[in-house]
Design a protein around this motif. Structure first.
Motif, PDB file in Angstrom:
ATOM      1  N   THR A 194      14.773  -5.727  -7.748  1.00 19.57           N
ATOM      2  CA  THR A 194      14.742  -5.272  -6.355  1.00 19.57           C
ATOM      3  C   THR A 194      13.323  -5.299  -5.794  1.00 19.57           C
ATOM      4  OG1 THR A 194      16.476  -3.737  -7.071  1.00 19.57           O
ATOM      5  CG2 THR A 194      15.635  -3.456  -4.833  1.00 19.57           C
ATOM      6  N   ASN A 195      12.336  -4.939  -6.640  1.00 21.97           N
ATOM      7  CA  ASN A 195      10.974  -4.800  -6.108  1.00 21.97           C
ATOM      8  C   ASN A 195      10.282  -6.137  -5.857  1.00 21.97           C
ATOM      9  OD1 ASN A 195       9.926  -5.716  -8.555  1.00 21.97           O
ATOM     10  ND2 ASN A 195       8.930  -3.802  -9.100  1.00 21.97           N
ATOM     11  N   VAL A 196      11.011  -7.238  -6.052  1.00 22.42           N
ATOM     12  CA  VAL A 196      10.458  -8.549  -5.690  1.00 22.42           C
ATOM     13  C   VAL A 196      10.748  -8.846  -4.218  1.00 22.42           C
ATOM     14  CG1 VAL A 196      10.561 -11.028  -6.177  1.00 22.42           C
ATOM     15  CG2 VAL A 196      10.711  -9.407  -8.048  1.00 22.42           C
ATOM     16  N   VAL A 240       8.736 -14.206  -0.237  1.00 21.16           N
ATOM     17  CA  VAL A 240       9.163 -13.568  -1.491  1.00 21.16           C
ATOM     18  C   VAL A 240       8.659 -14.386  -2.686  1.00 21.16           C
ATOM     19  CG1 VAL A 240      11.159 -12.974  -2.939  1.00 21.16           C
ATOM     20  CG2 VAL A 240      11.168 -12.401  -0.506  1.00 21.16           C
ATOM     21  N   ASN A 241       8.748 -15.712  -2.573  1.00 21.77           N
ATOM     22  CA  ASN A 241       8.279 -16.584  -3.658  1.00 21.77           C
ATOM     23  C   ASN A 241       6.776 -16.455  -3.896  1.00 21.77           C
ATOM     24  OD1 ASN A 241      10.829 -17.574  -4.202  1.00 21.77           O
ATOM     25  ND2 ASN A 241      10.641 -19.284  -2.770  1.00 21.77           N
ATOM     26  N   ASN A 242       6.072 -15.949  -2.876  1.00 18.51           N
ATOM     27  CA  ASN A 242       4.634 -15.674  -3.029  1.00 18.51           C
ATOM     28  C   ASN A 242       4.368 -14.191  -3.319  1.00 18.51           C
ATOM     29  OD1 ASN A 242       2.996 -18.192  -2.520  1.00 18.51           O
ATOM     30  ND2 ASN A 242       4.384 -18.254  -0.774  1.00 18.51           N
ATOM     31  N   PHE A 243       5.427 -13.476  -3.706  1.00 17.05           N
ATOM     32  CA  PHE A 243       5.359 -12.066  -4.116  1.00 17.05           C
ATOM     33  C   PHE A 243       4.977 -11.111  -2.988  1.00 17.05           C
ATOM     34  CE2 PHE A 243       4.969 -14.496  -8.035  1.00 17.05           C
ATOM     35  CZ  PHE A 243       5.996 -13.924  -8.769  1.00 17.05           C
ATOM     36  N   ALA A 244       5.320 -11.505  -1.736  1.00 12.81           N
ATOM     37  CA  ALA A 244       5.038 -10.610  -0.611  1.00 12.81           C
ATOM     38  C   ALA A 244       5.968  -9.392  -0.608  1.00 12.81           C
ATOM     39  CB  ALA A 244       5.156 -11.367   0.707  1.00 12.81           C
ATOM     40  N   GLY A 245       7.033  -9.400  -1.393  1.00 13.76           N
ATOM     41  CA  GLY A 245       7.876  -8.200  -1.505  1.00 13.76           C
ATOM     42  C   GLY A 245       7.378  -7.260  -2.587  1.00 13.76           C
ATOM     43  N   ASN A 246       6.500  -7.764  -3.449  1.00 16.77           N
ATOM     44  CA  ASN A 246       6.092  -7.031  -4.648  1.00 16.77           C
ATOM     45  C   ASN A 246       4.785  -6.271  -4.403  1.00 16.77           C
ATOM     46  OD1 ASN A 246       5.013  -7.393  -7.919  1.00 16.77           O
ATOM     47  ND2 ASN A 246       7.068  -6.682  -7.491  1.00 16.77           N
ATOM     48  N   MET A 247       4.878  -5.278  -3.517  1.00 17.04           N
ATOM     49  CA  MET A 247       3.706  -4.505  -3.107  1.00 17.04           C
ATOM     50  C   MET A 247       3.959  -3.033  -3.413  1.00 17.04           C
ATOM     51  SD  MET A 247       3.693  -5.960   0.755  1.00 17.04           S
ATOM     52  CE  MET A 247       3.128  -7.583   1.220  1.00 17.04           C
ATOM     53  N   LEU A 248       2.876  -2.254  -3.455  1.00 15.44           N
ATOM     54  CA  LEU A 248       3.029  -0.813  -3.688  1.00 15.44           C
ATOM     55  C   LEU A 248       1.999  -0.062  -2.851  1.00 15.44           C
ATOM     56  CD1 LEU A 248       4.388   1.462  -5.384  1.00 15.44           C
ATOM     57  CD2 LEU A 248       2.461   1.243  -6.961  1.00 15.44           C
ATOM     58  N   GLN A 249       2.467   0.971  -2.157  1.00 15.37           N
ATOM     59  CA  GLN A 249       1.529   1.811  -1.418  1.00 15.37           C
ATOM     60  C   GLN A 249       1.031   2.933  -2.331  1.00 15.37           C
ATOM     61  OE1 GLN A 249       3.030   4.053   1.985  1.00 15.37           O
ATOM     62  NE2 GLN A 249       1.133   3.705   3.117  1.00 15.37           N
ATOM     63  N   VAL A 250      -0.287   3.114  -2.351  1.00 14.37           N
ATOM     64  CA  VAL A 250      -0.905   4.142  -3.194  1.00 14.37           C
ATOM     65  C   VAL A 250      -1.874   4.974  -2.351  1.00 14.37           C
ATOM     66  CG1 VAL A 250      -0.730   2.733  -5.289  1.00 14.37           C
ATOM     67  CG2 VAL A 250      -2.835   2.648  -3.912  1.00 14.37           C
ATOM     68  N   MET A 261      -1.364  -5.438  -3.031  1.00 14.92           N
ATOM     69  CA  MET A 261      -0.612  -6.687  -3.226  1.00 14.92           C
ATOM     70  C   MET A 261      -1.533  -7.743  -3.828  1.00 14.92           C
ATOM     71  SD  MET A 261      -0.538  -7.912   0.789  1.00 14.92           S
ATOM     72  CE  MET A 261      -0.201  -6.274   1.404  1.00 14.92           C
ATOM     73  N   SER A 262      -0.950  -8.872  -4.208  1.00 17.06           N
ATOM     74  CA  SER A 262      -1.772  -9.970  -4.722  1.00 17.06           C
ATOM     75  C   SER A 262      -2.371 -10.759  -3.564  1.00 17.06           C
ATOM     76  CB  SER A 262      -0.924 -10.901  -5.592  1.00 17.06           C
ATOM     77  OG  SER A 262      -0.029 -11.634  -4.771  1.00 17.06           O
ATOM     78  N   GLN A 263      -3.362 -11.563  -3.903  1.00 18.13           N
ATOM     79  CA  GLN A 263      -3.967 -12.424  -2.885  1.00 18.13           C
ATOM     80  C   GLN A 263      -2.940 -13.425  -2.349  1.00 18.13           C
ATOM     81  OE1 GLN A 263      -7.106 -11.778  -1.782  1.00 18.13           O
ATOM     82  NE2 GLN A 263      -6.504 -13.146  -0.130  1.00 18.13           N
ATOM     83  N   ALA A 264      -2.095 -13.949  -3.241  1.00 13.76           N
ATOM     84  CA  ALA A 264      -1.065 -14.918  -2.820  1.00 13.76           C
ATOM     85  C   ALA A 264      -0.104 -14.272  -1.823  1.00 13.76           C
ATOM     86  CB  ALA A 264      -0.293 -15.440  -4.032  1.00 13.76           C
ATOM     87  N   ALA A 265       0.277 -13.022  -2.093  1.00 15.85           N
ATOM     88  CA  ALA A 265       1.170 -12.300  -1.183  1.00 15.85           C
ATOM     89  C   ALA A 265       0.490 -12.133   0.176  1.00 15.85           C
ATOM     90  CB  ALA A 265       1.531 -10.940  -1.765  1.00 15.85           C
ATOM     91  N   TYR A 266      -0.763 -11.699   0.155  1.00 19.92           N
ATOM     92  CA  TYR A 266      -1.496 -11.490   1.406  1.00 19.92           C
ATOM     93  C   TYR A 266      -1.606 -12.786   2.198  1.00 19.92           C
ATOM     94  CZ  TYR A 266      -5.069 -10.058   4.730  1.00 19.92           C
ATOM     95  OH  TYR A 266      -5.742  -9.777   5.887  1.00 19.92           O
ATOM     96  N   ASP A 267      -1.950 -13.859   1.491  1.00 29.97           N
ATOM     97  CA  ASP A 267      -2.142 -15.156   2.159  1.00 29.97           C
ATOM     98  C   ASP A 267      -0.850 -15.685   2.774  1.00 29.97           C
ATOM     99  OD1 ASP A 267      -4.788 -15.048   1.465  1.00 29.97           O
ATOM    100  OD2 ASP A 267      -4.602 -16.396  -0.258  1.00 29.97           O
ATOM    101  N   SER A 268       0.304 -15.234   2.236  1.00 28.18           N
ATOM    102  CA  SER A 268       1.590 -15.726   2.759  1.00 28.18           C
ATOM    103  C   SER A 268       2.024 -14.983   4.022  1.00 28.18           C
ATOM    104  CB  SER A 268       2.685 -15.604   1.690  1.00 28.18           C
ATOM    105  OG  SER A 268       3.146 -14.264   1.594  1.00 28.18           O
ATOM    106  N   LEU A 269       1.408 -13.840   4.294  1.00 26.43           N
ATOM    107  CA  LEU A 269       1.819 -13.039   5.451  1.00 26.43           C
ATOM    108  C   LEU A 269       1.293 -13.646   6.747  1.00 26.43           C
ATOM    109  CD1 LEU A 269       1.110  -9.443   4.067  1.00 26.43           C
ATOM    110  CD2 LEU A 269       3.341 -10.556   4.286  1.00 26.43           C
ATOM    111  N   THR A 270       2.048 -13.453   7.820  1.00 26.11           N
ATOM    112  CA  THR A 270       1.584 -13.919   9.138  1.00 26.11           C
ATOM    113  C   THR A 270       0.631 -12.878   9.724  1.00 26.11           C
ATOM    114  OG1 THR A 270       3.338 -12.777  10.342  1.00 26.11           O
ATOM    115  CG2 THR A 270       3.840 -15.014   9.545  1.00 26.11           C
ATOM    116  N   SER A 298       4.165  -9.460 -10.130  1.00 28.97           N
ATOM    117  CA  SER A 298       2.896  -9.389  -9.405  1.00 28.97           C
ATOM    118  C   SER A 298       2.360  -7.960  -9.396  1.00 28.97           C
ATOM    119  CB  SER A 298       3.110  -9.937  -7.991  1.00 28.97           C
ATOM    120  OG  SER A 298       1.888 -10.006  -7.287  1.00 28.97           O
ATOM    121  N   ALA A 299       1.629  -7.624  -8.326  1.00 35.95           N
ATOM    122  CA  ALA A 299       0.882  -6.364  -8.277  1.00 35.95           C
ATOM    123  C   ALA A 299       1.763  -5.137  -8.534  1.00 35.95           C
ATOM    124  CB  ALA A 299       0.191  -6.237  -6.923  1.00 35.95           C
ATOM    125  N   ARG A 300       2.912  -5.062  -7.859  1.00 37.33           N
ATOM    126  CA  ARG A 300       3.780  -3.897  -8.002  1.00 37.33           C
ATOM    127  C   ARG A 300       4.209  -3.693  -9.446  1.00 37.33           C
ATOM    128  NH1 ARG A 300       5.288   0.047  -9.270  1.00 37.33           N
ATOM    129  NH2 ARG A 300       7.108   1.287  -8.706  1.00 37.33           N
TER     130      ARG A 300
END
Length: 311
Positions: A194-196, A240-250, A261-270, A298-300
């Motif tokens: 789910t966390n992906v 999602v394939n760039n792990f933009a769903g796999n984030m965690l708030q801390v 999040m990972s750099q790949a996730a960040y780079d995939s966001l608009t 990924s990060a999460r």
């Protein structure tokens, strides 16, 4: 009740590589033929250390435990799948799909958390379910809205419905159940965790709505998020394939909130998605390219949140 914590448990890898046992239903894993196995582990350690440094740099309390050579545990860097720590002192231990991942469950890790000043009062151990071939992989499979006492779960070979409902009864959460799919070679197949495809922040949710093929299920998830006042930030399957769903708030220092999040996730966001997120929280990203490619997480996945009471 808090949705975010300032304390994170992380496991430093020593045998990191692509895990052939998890690759059967984790379609995010890739074989990197161009790098020698020992280099893969060294690069993963570099990514891990840089990530920990960034987290500590914003004031997150990171408990780092080194993996051991005792067992072959290529995925030890993802502890959130086998353990969860809760505000009332409860700990959950979870049944794992891959046999070599079961070896990650380690008393030493729980002792390290206790020696960092936290109290474990009670352990809910679901690991017997492995004998029945039934799995529920911790906060990979189960997304907790701790404040509103709701648990979201996308069913998959690694997330069993009955066991999820048992978990919800034990920990007093209301279950929100659905199936999330991805397209693999033209076929729709269940996303393994789910966390992906989904991340729950205090005031927002990042989610790939198009992965929930069943319209009723999708509407149900949206309704729950709306009821709880979460702004829904929808992401695409490509993200999602760039792990933009796999984030965690801390929580960092001075109670500042960060979405990690990972750099790949960040780079995939608009730009618009980033702008919407930044209204709710700061953003921290770190390069996890090798861990993502070989581990399919990924990060999460690398952060097990510690909500336990202090000693």
């Amino acid at each position: 009740m808090q949705q975010t914590t300032n304390t994170i448990l992380m496991i430093r890898p020593i045998n990191f590589r692509m895990n052939e046992q998890t690759a059967v239903n984790n379609y995010y894993q890739k074989v990197i033929d161009t790098i020698l196995p020992q280099t893969v582990n060294a690069k993963a350690q570099q990514e891990f250390d840089a990530f920990v440094e960034k987290l500590r740099g914003i004031g997150v309390n990171v408990i780092v435990v080194n993996d051991t050579n005792e067992f072959d545990t290529p995925d030890a860097v993802f502890p959130n799948n086998w353990v969860s720590f809760h505000e009332n002192g409860d700990v959950g231990l979870y049944p794992m799909f891959a046999e070599n991942r079961r070896l990650e469950r380690n008393e030493d890790v729980l002792e390290a958390v206790e020696s960092a000043g936290f109290v474990i009062k009670n352990i809910f151990d679901y690991t017997d379910a492995e004998e029945e071939g039934v799995f529920l992989e911790g906060t990979g499979s189960v997304l907790l809205d701790r404040v509103n006492r709701k648990a979201y779960c996308a069913l998959s070979p690694r997330a069993d419905e009955e066991l999820f409902i048992e978990f919800c009864e034990d920990f007093e959460y209301m279950p929100v159940i659905f199936t999330a799919n991805q397209t693999i070679n033209g076929q729709r197949k269940a996303i393994y965790h789910t966390n992906v495809m989904m991340c729950l922040g205090e005031t927002f949710a990042v989610i790939c709505l198009s992965s929930i093929d069943d319209k009723k299920e999708r509407k149900n998830v949206i309704d729950h998020l709306n009821q709880d006042g979460k702004e829904i930030i929808d992401i695409t399957e490509a993200q999602v394939n760039n792990f933009a769903g796999n984030m965690l708030q801390v929580k960092g220092s001075n109670d500042e909130r960060y979405l990690v999040m990972s750099q790949a996730a960040y780079d995939s966001l608009t730009a618009s998605q980033i702008e919407r997120l930044e209204k709710h929280t700061n953003i921290l990203s770190s390069s996890l390219d090798v861990i993502e490619a070989c581990g399919g997480g990924s990060a999460r996945c690398m952060m097990a949140e510690v909500f336990l009471p202090k000693a």
